[in-house]
Structure formats: structure tokens, C-alpha cells
Design an enzyme around this catalytic site. Structure first.
Site, short mmCIF file in Angstrom:
data_model
loop_
_atom_site.label_atom_id
_atom_site.label_comp_id
_atom_site.label_asym_id
_atom_site.label_seq_id
_atom_site.Cartn_x
_atom_site.Cartn_y
_atom_site.Cartn_z
CE LYS A 167 -11.12 -2.41 35.48
NZ LYS A 167 -9.86 -2.30 36.23
CB THR A 168 -11.41 -2.47 42.17
OG1 THR A 168 -10.38 -2.26 41.19
CG2 THR A 168 -10.76 -2.91 43.48
CG HIS B 270 -8.15 -2.72 31.51
ND1 HIS B 270 -8.82 -1.54 31.32
CD2 HIS B 270 -7.48 -2.58 32.69
CE1 HIS B 270 -8.58 -0.72 32.34
NE2 HIS B 270 -7.78 -1.33 33.17
CG ASP C 12 -6.01 -2.89 36.39
OD1 ASP C 12 -7.11 -2.51 35.94
OD2 ASP C 12 -4.96 -2.30 36.12
CB SER D 10 -11.34 4.59 35.55
OG SER D 10 -11.22 5.18 36.82
CE LYS E 137 -3.55 0.48 33.95
NZ LYS E 137 -4.46 -0.70 33.91
NE ARG F 127 -3.65 4.98 32.57
CZ ARG F 127 -4.25 5.36 31.45
NH1 ARG F 127 -3.51 5.69 30.39
NH2 ARG F 127 -5.56 5.42 31.35
NE ARG G 253 -5.81 5.07 40.09
CZ ARG G 253 -6.58 4.12 39.56
NH1 ARG G 253 -6.59 2.92 40.09
NH2 ARG G 253 -7.33 4.37 38.50
#
Length: 532
Positions: A243-244, A219, A258, A239, A200, A60, A324
Site C-alpha cells: 500500500k505505501t 484504510h 494510510d 499490511s 488508529k 497494536r 517502522r
């Protein structure tokens, strides 16, 4: 599924987008893969995955994101975090971008942001690239075929990577621009092929709209116990904190990885898919995510692969470490059919502490939870960025500062009130280093992290004996089955306890300095945490 259509009643004309070539509406996955390959946008990978490269932008561009400064949002936008664009500059940007688009072929997806029908956002996404249309079709939620006939967007995103913005003319910073106009309910994206800007942007809009309804946008990833959505857990994290990975527990049902909302009804996913990092992806440790990289229509971004066999190299980060894959939720076998959960019973805040100070898990009071939520701490390690030679703290408020259009205290107060109302237990989990800082200590054992999380989620950890951490004041368990007692006291894992004390004092000072920005905006109990 919807059938692909070309120029049905030209609905884009009513939105001021005219003079285009062919406009393809709601193409399905096979059609979009076919179009991407025909147009030379990507290569066909093993299992029918689509292999794409996002060019110079492999992530991003938060510094190129702007909010149009209109009277209706003047007093509600966090301008220090969201650079303003003047309305006349936005009008020139829109006019120039639409003129640039004339004669070109475009792809349109009409989609939902939000699994809860009462809270969803109807979004029309217009893209120059066919694979962007496939990406957003995965990441947002697809209406039933019948609903498309009467679809009217609440917001429209127009994404044109080949358009280069002019900073002097358009009031932006570079040729890349992401401009949000809440009055026109329009988002313009130009000069970047990074597909994550699409999703996003939707998250940012929801982060602005939902707090007015008393809904907490988060988030975070989320899961719940099998057959028991009331037993829901959410995982906040920046990141690289897990989390995932940690939410994709085969013993629990995945709600999403997410972005979620917390309403009076409970938890709901904003999305219909996942956008997982693939660097170092291990088929033994994360078999389901690994398998998606060989599934039909999965979008694989910026990965090095064998030109002949199209075998992916999960360790080669020569293009970017931010490689990704994007895929629909139903590619994960234990994913929720509804993407809905109950009120969070457990809230986990993930941090990757490269200083080696924080314990592997700690229980937080509501005030401490707000403190750590507003802090949003993790750390960069040496080698991850040019010039980084030792651990550096990263404080991203609400675990997602780039997507927060309102002041962070708005979200902090919402979270605090919901914790108090629904009785959630809050935990801080360190997936970073122990026994020393990065370069000296070792990474927190994933087996121990999973054991601690399992104990937190099944309620047994809350009944353990706790000690008070002398640095941050939160509760740390003394003993947990399956976890070495030594690991639970990070000071004991260091060869030199005095060096640990110095490092801990350094980190506490970093937290305190960062938190000064919230003075005058927080309650006394949270201020007391900040002041120690």
C-alpha cells in the site's frame, strides 16, 4: 509551528485531569526531541532521527480495544468486532488512571484529524512520553498558531503507558487497555508504549462518525496525477501488500499513505504524516522513504542499530518484523501540499496471495468490488508467525477490520454507491506469488506490478482484451505491454495445471466460507458473486 508552553490556563483541569506536574503544550519538534533525549526515552540517530523502543508491545493490541456500551451507540456498533466495556467500568478506569497520573509531567498536542476543514476532527492528545507527542504531531495535522488559542477538542486521547489496568476492576482483558467512550468523547490508553494506538484510535473514531455524513472512511493510500487532482487513485490493502510502496510513485503526487475519506467534494487525507515499515527498506527501490530514516525528528521504532555509529540495520528483525518510521508528509518531495484529491478515478485493492492463484491484476464490477472489499483477503506465509507452516488466508473486512466500529456492510454500501455515482474503475492487484504457492512459486515481479498499475491509471489497460477468470468471474487482461503474457494467466505459470486447479478450488472455498457471515446483509447482485 507553535511555541512550546507550560500549563497555559490549565485546560486539562476542565476535562477532569488535575494534580499533574508540568504540562507541556504543543511543543515543537526540536523541543520534543530534546525532551525525549533528556528523559532517556530514546537515542539520537543519524541525521537527527529519534531511535526508540516500544517495549513488549511492538504492534497494536486489537484484543485489548473496547467500546463503552452506552445507549447512544447500542444499536450502531458492530459488537462482534468491538468488545464492549460497561460505563461503570470505564468510570473506574478513568478515575484510577487519572489518579495514577497525578504529579507526573505530561505532553499535550492539539491537532486535526482530516485535511478537509469541513470534515476534520479536532483532537487533543495527552501523552506520558515526549516521543509519543512527537509521533502524533507527525501523524495528525497541525493547526496554525492562531487557531490554537481557541482550540476546543472534539475528542481527547489520554495515553499513559505506565498505568496497568486491572481486568477485574476495569472490565478489560489484561493490563493493556484501549477504551473508546463516544458519549464522553474520550479515549483512554494504558499499558502499551506502541505509538500506533494513538493514530488508529483517531481512525476508529472517524470510521464511526463519517458514515453518518455520507462520507466513506478508507484504510487506503492515495495519489493523483501531477497537476490533475481529478485523476485520483486509492489503494486499499492490509499490511505487507504494498500500500505505501505502490502509492509512493515519483510520477504521481502522494496524498497520503494510510487513512482517507471520500466525501462529496472528493478524497482527503486524515493524516499529516506517514508511518512506514522499514524492514528490508532498499534505498534504490524506495529512496524517499529510506531517506526519511536519516531526517531530523523522524521517529524510528524498534530497529536494531550500531551503538557507536547509530547506523540502522534494515534486515535485522530480532526485535520485531514490524519496525517502522514516522515522519511528516513534507519529508516526501512529491507529497501534496493540501492532502486533497478528487473523486477516485481508479480504486485498487491490493492482496498478497501466497496460494499463487490470483492473477497479477483483474478488473472488478461494482458488485465484485464490494465482494472483495468485504472479504479483505491477503495471506500469511510460513515463518511469519509461530506455527504457520503453509499459507494461511487472512480475511480482514474492509481491509481494516480492527478499526471498523460499524458493521462492514455499512462501509461496503457506501463504497458501492460512490463507485456507481462517480464511475470509478476497480482493480484487484495481487502482489503475492505466481508459479506456485509460497515455498514453490516466486514473488510477483515488482516491475510487472508497476507496469500493470501504470496501464490501469493511464486508462490504457481498460481498453485491453480481457478474459473471464473461471474461478472468481472477474476480467483479466490477456496482454499488456511490458508484462509477459504468461504471467497474466496464473494457471500457465504452474508446472502442474491440475495442482493449480486444486489450489484454486481451495481458495474459492475459503472465500465462500468467509463470506457466509454477510448473508442477509447484502444485495442480491453481491450475493450472486458470493454464490458463484
Amino acid at each position: 509551528m507553535t511555541e512550546g508552553r507550560v500549563n497555559p490556563d490549565r485546560p486539562l483541569d476542565s476535562q477532569g485531569i488535575t494534580g499533574l506536574g508540568s504540562v507541556h503544550y504543543n511543543l515543537t519538534e526540536p523541543q520534543l526531541v530534546e525532551a525525549s533525549l533528556t528523559r532517556g526515552e530514546g537515542r539520537l540517530g543519524q541525521g537527527g532521527a529519534l531511535l526508540v523502543n516500544t517495549g513488549k508491545h511492538t504492534g497494536r493490541s486489537p484484543q485489548d480495544k473496547f467500546v463503552v456500551r452506552t445507549p447512544s451507540v447500542e444499536d450502531t456498533i458492530w459488537w462482534e468486532n468491538n468488545p464492549p466495556m460497561e460505563p461503570d467500568a470505564f468510570e473506574r478506569l478513568k478515575r484510577d488512571m487519572y489518579a495514577h497520573m497525578e504529579g507526573g509531567d505530561y505532553f499535550v498536542q492539539d491537532l486535526y484529524g482530516g485535511a478537509d476543514p469541513a470534515q476534520r476532527l479536532d483532537v487533543r492528545v495527552v501523552t506520558e512520553l515526549a516521543w509519543h507527542s512527537l509521533f502524533i504531531r507527525h501523524l495528525l495535522r497541525r493547526p496554525d498558531r492562531a487557531a490554537l488559542d481557541a482550540f476546543t477538542p472534539d475528542f481527547t486521547i489520554v495515553n499513559c503507558p505506565s498505568f496497568a489496568a486491572d481486568p477485574d476492576r476495569h472490565g478489560c482483558r489484561s493490563e493493556t487497555v484501549i477504551a473508546l467512550n463516544f458519549d464522553e468523547r474520550l479515549i483512554l490508553i494504558g499499558g502499551t508504549e506502541y505509538a500506533g494506538e494513538n493514530k488508529k484510535s483517531v481512525f476508529t473514531v472517524l470510521n464511526y462518525l463519517l458514515p453518518e455524513k455520507g462520507i466513506m472512511p478508507m484504510h487506503c493510500s492515495a495519489n493523483h496525477a501531477p497537476g490533475n487532482p481529478v485523476d485520483t487513485a486509492v489503494f486499499f490493502g492490509l499490511s505487507g501488500t504494498g500500500k505505501t510502496t505502490l502509492s509512493a510513485d515519483p510520477a504521481r503526487v502522494l496524498i497520503g499513505d494510510d487513512e482517507h475519506g471520500w466525501s462529496e467534494r472528493g478524497t482527503f487525507n486524515f493524516e499529516g504524516g506517514c508511518y512506514a515499515k522499514t524492514i528490508g527498506l532498499d534505498p534504490a527501490a524506495e529512496p524517499e522513504i529510506y531517506a526519511t530514516t536519516h531526517r531530523f525528528a523522524t521517529v524510528v521504532e524498534n530497529m536494531v542499530y550500531d551503538e557507536t555509529t547509530r547506523a540502522l540495520d534494515y534486515d535485522d528483525d530480532s526485535l520485531t518484523a514490524n519496525m517502522r518510521c514516522a515522519y511528516p508528509l513534507d519529508y516526501i518531495s512529491n507529497a501534496s501540499d493540501t492532502a486533497l484529491g478528487g473523486h477516485p478515478k481508479n480504486i485498487i485493492m491490493l492482496t498478497c496471495d501466497a496460494f499463487g492463484v490470483l492473477p497479477p491484476i483483474a478488473r472488478l464490477s461494482p458488485a465484485q468490488a464490494m465482494y472483495h472489499f468485504l472479504s479483505g483477503f491477503t495471506a500469511k506465509v510460513a515463518g511469519t508467525e509461530r506455527g504457520v507452516t503453509e499459507p494461511q488466508p487472512t480475511f480482514s473486512t474492509c481491509f481494516g477490520a480492527p478499526f471498523m466500529p460499524r458493521r462492514p456492510e455499512i462501509y461496503g454500501e457506501l463504497l458501492k454507491s460512490k463507485i456507481a455515482k462517480h464511475g470509478a474503475t476497480c482493480w484487484l492487484v495481487n502482489t503475492g506469488w505466481t508459479g506456485g504457492a509460497f515455498g514453490e512459486g516466486s514473488r510477483m515481479p515488482i516491475k510487472s506490478t508497476r507496469a500493470l498499475l501504470a496501464a490501469a491509471l493511464d486508462g490504457s489497460l481498460d481498453r485491453a482484451k480481457f478474459r473471464k477468470d473461471p474461478n472468481f468471474g472477474f476480467d483479466v487482461p490477456v496482454s499488456v505491454p511490458g508484462v509477459p503474457d504468461l504471467l497474466l494467466n496464473p494457471r500457465r505459470t504452474w508446472d502442474d495445471p491440475a495442482a493449480y486447479d486444486a489450489q484454486a478450488a481451495k481458495l474459492v472455498a475459503m472465500f465462500s466460507e468467509n463470506f457466509t457471515q454477510y448473508e442477509g446483509h447484502i444485495d442480491d447482485d453481491v450475493r450472486a458473486i458470493a454464490l458463484g
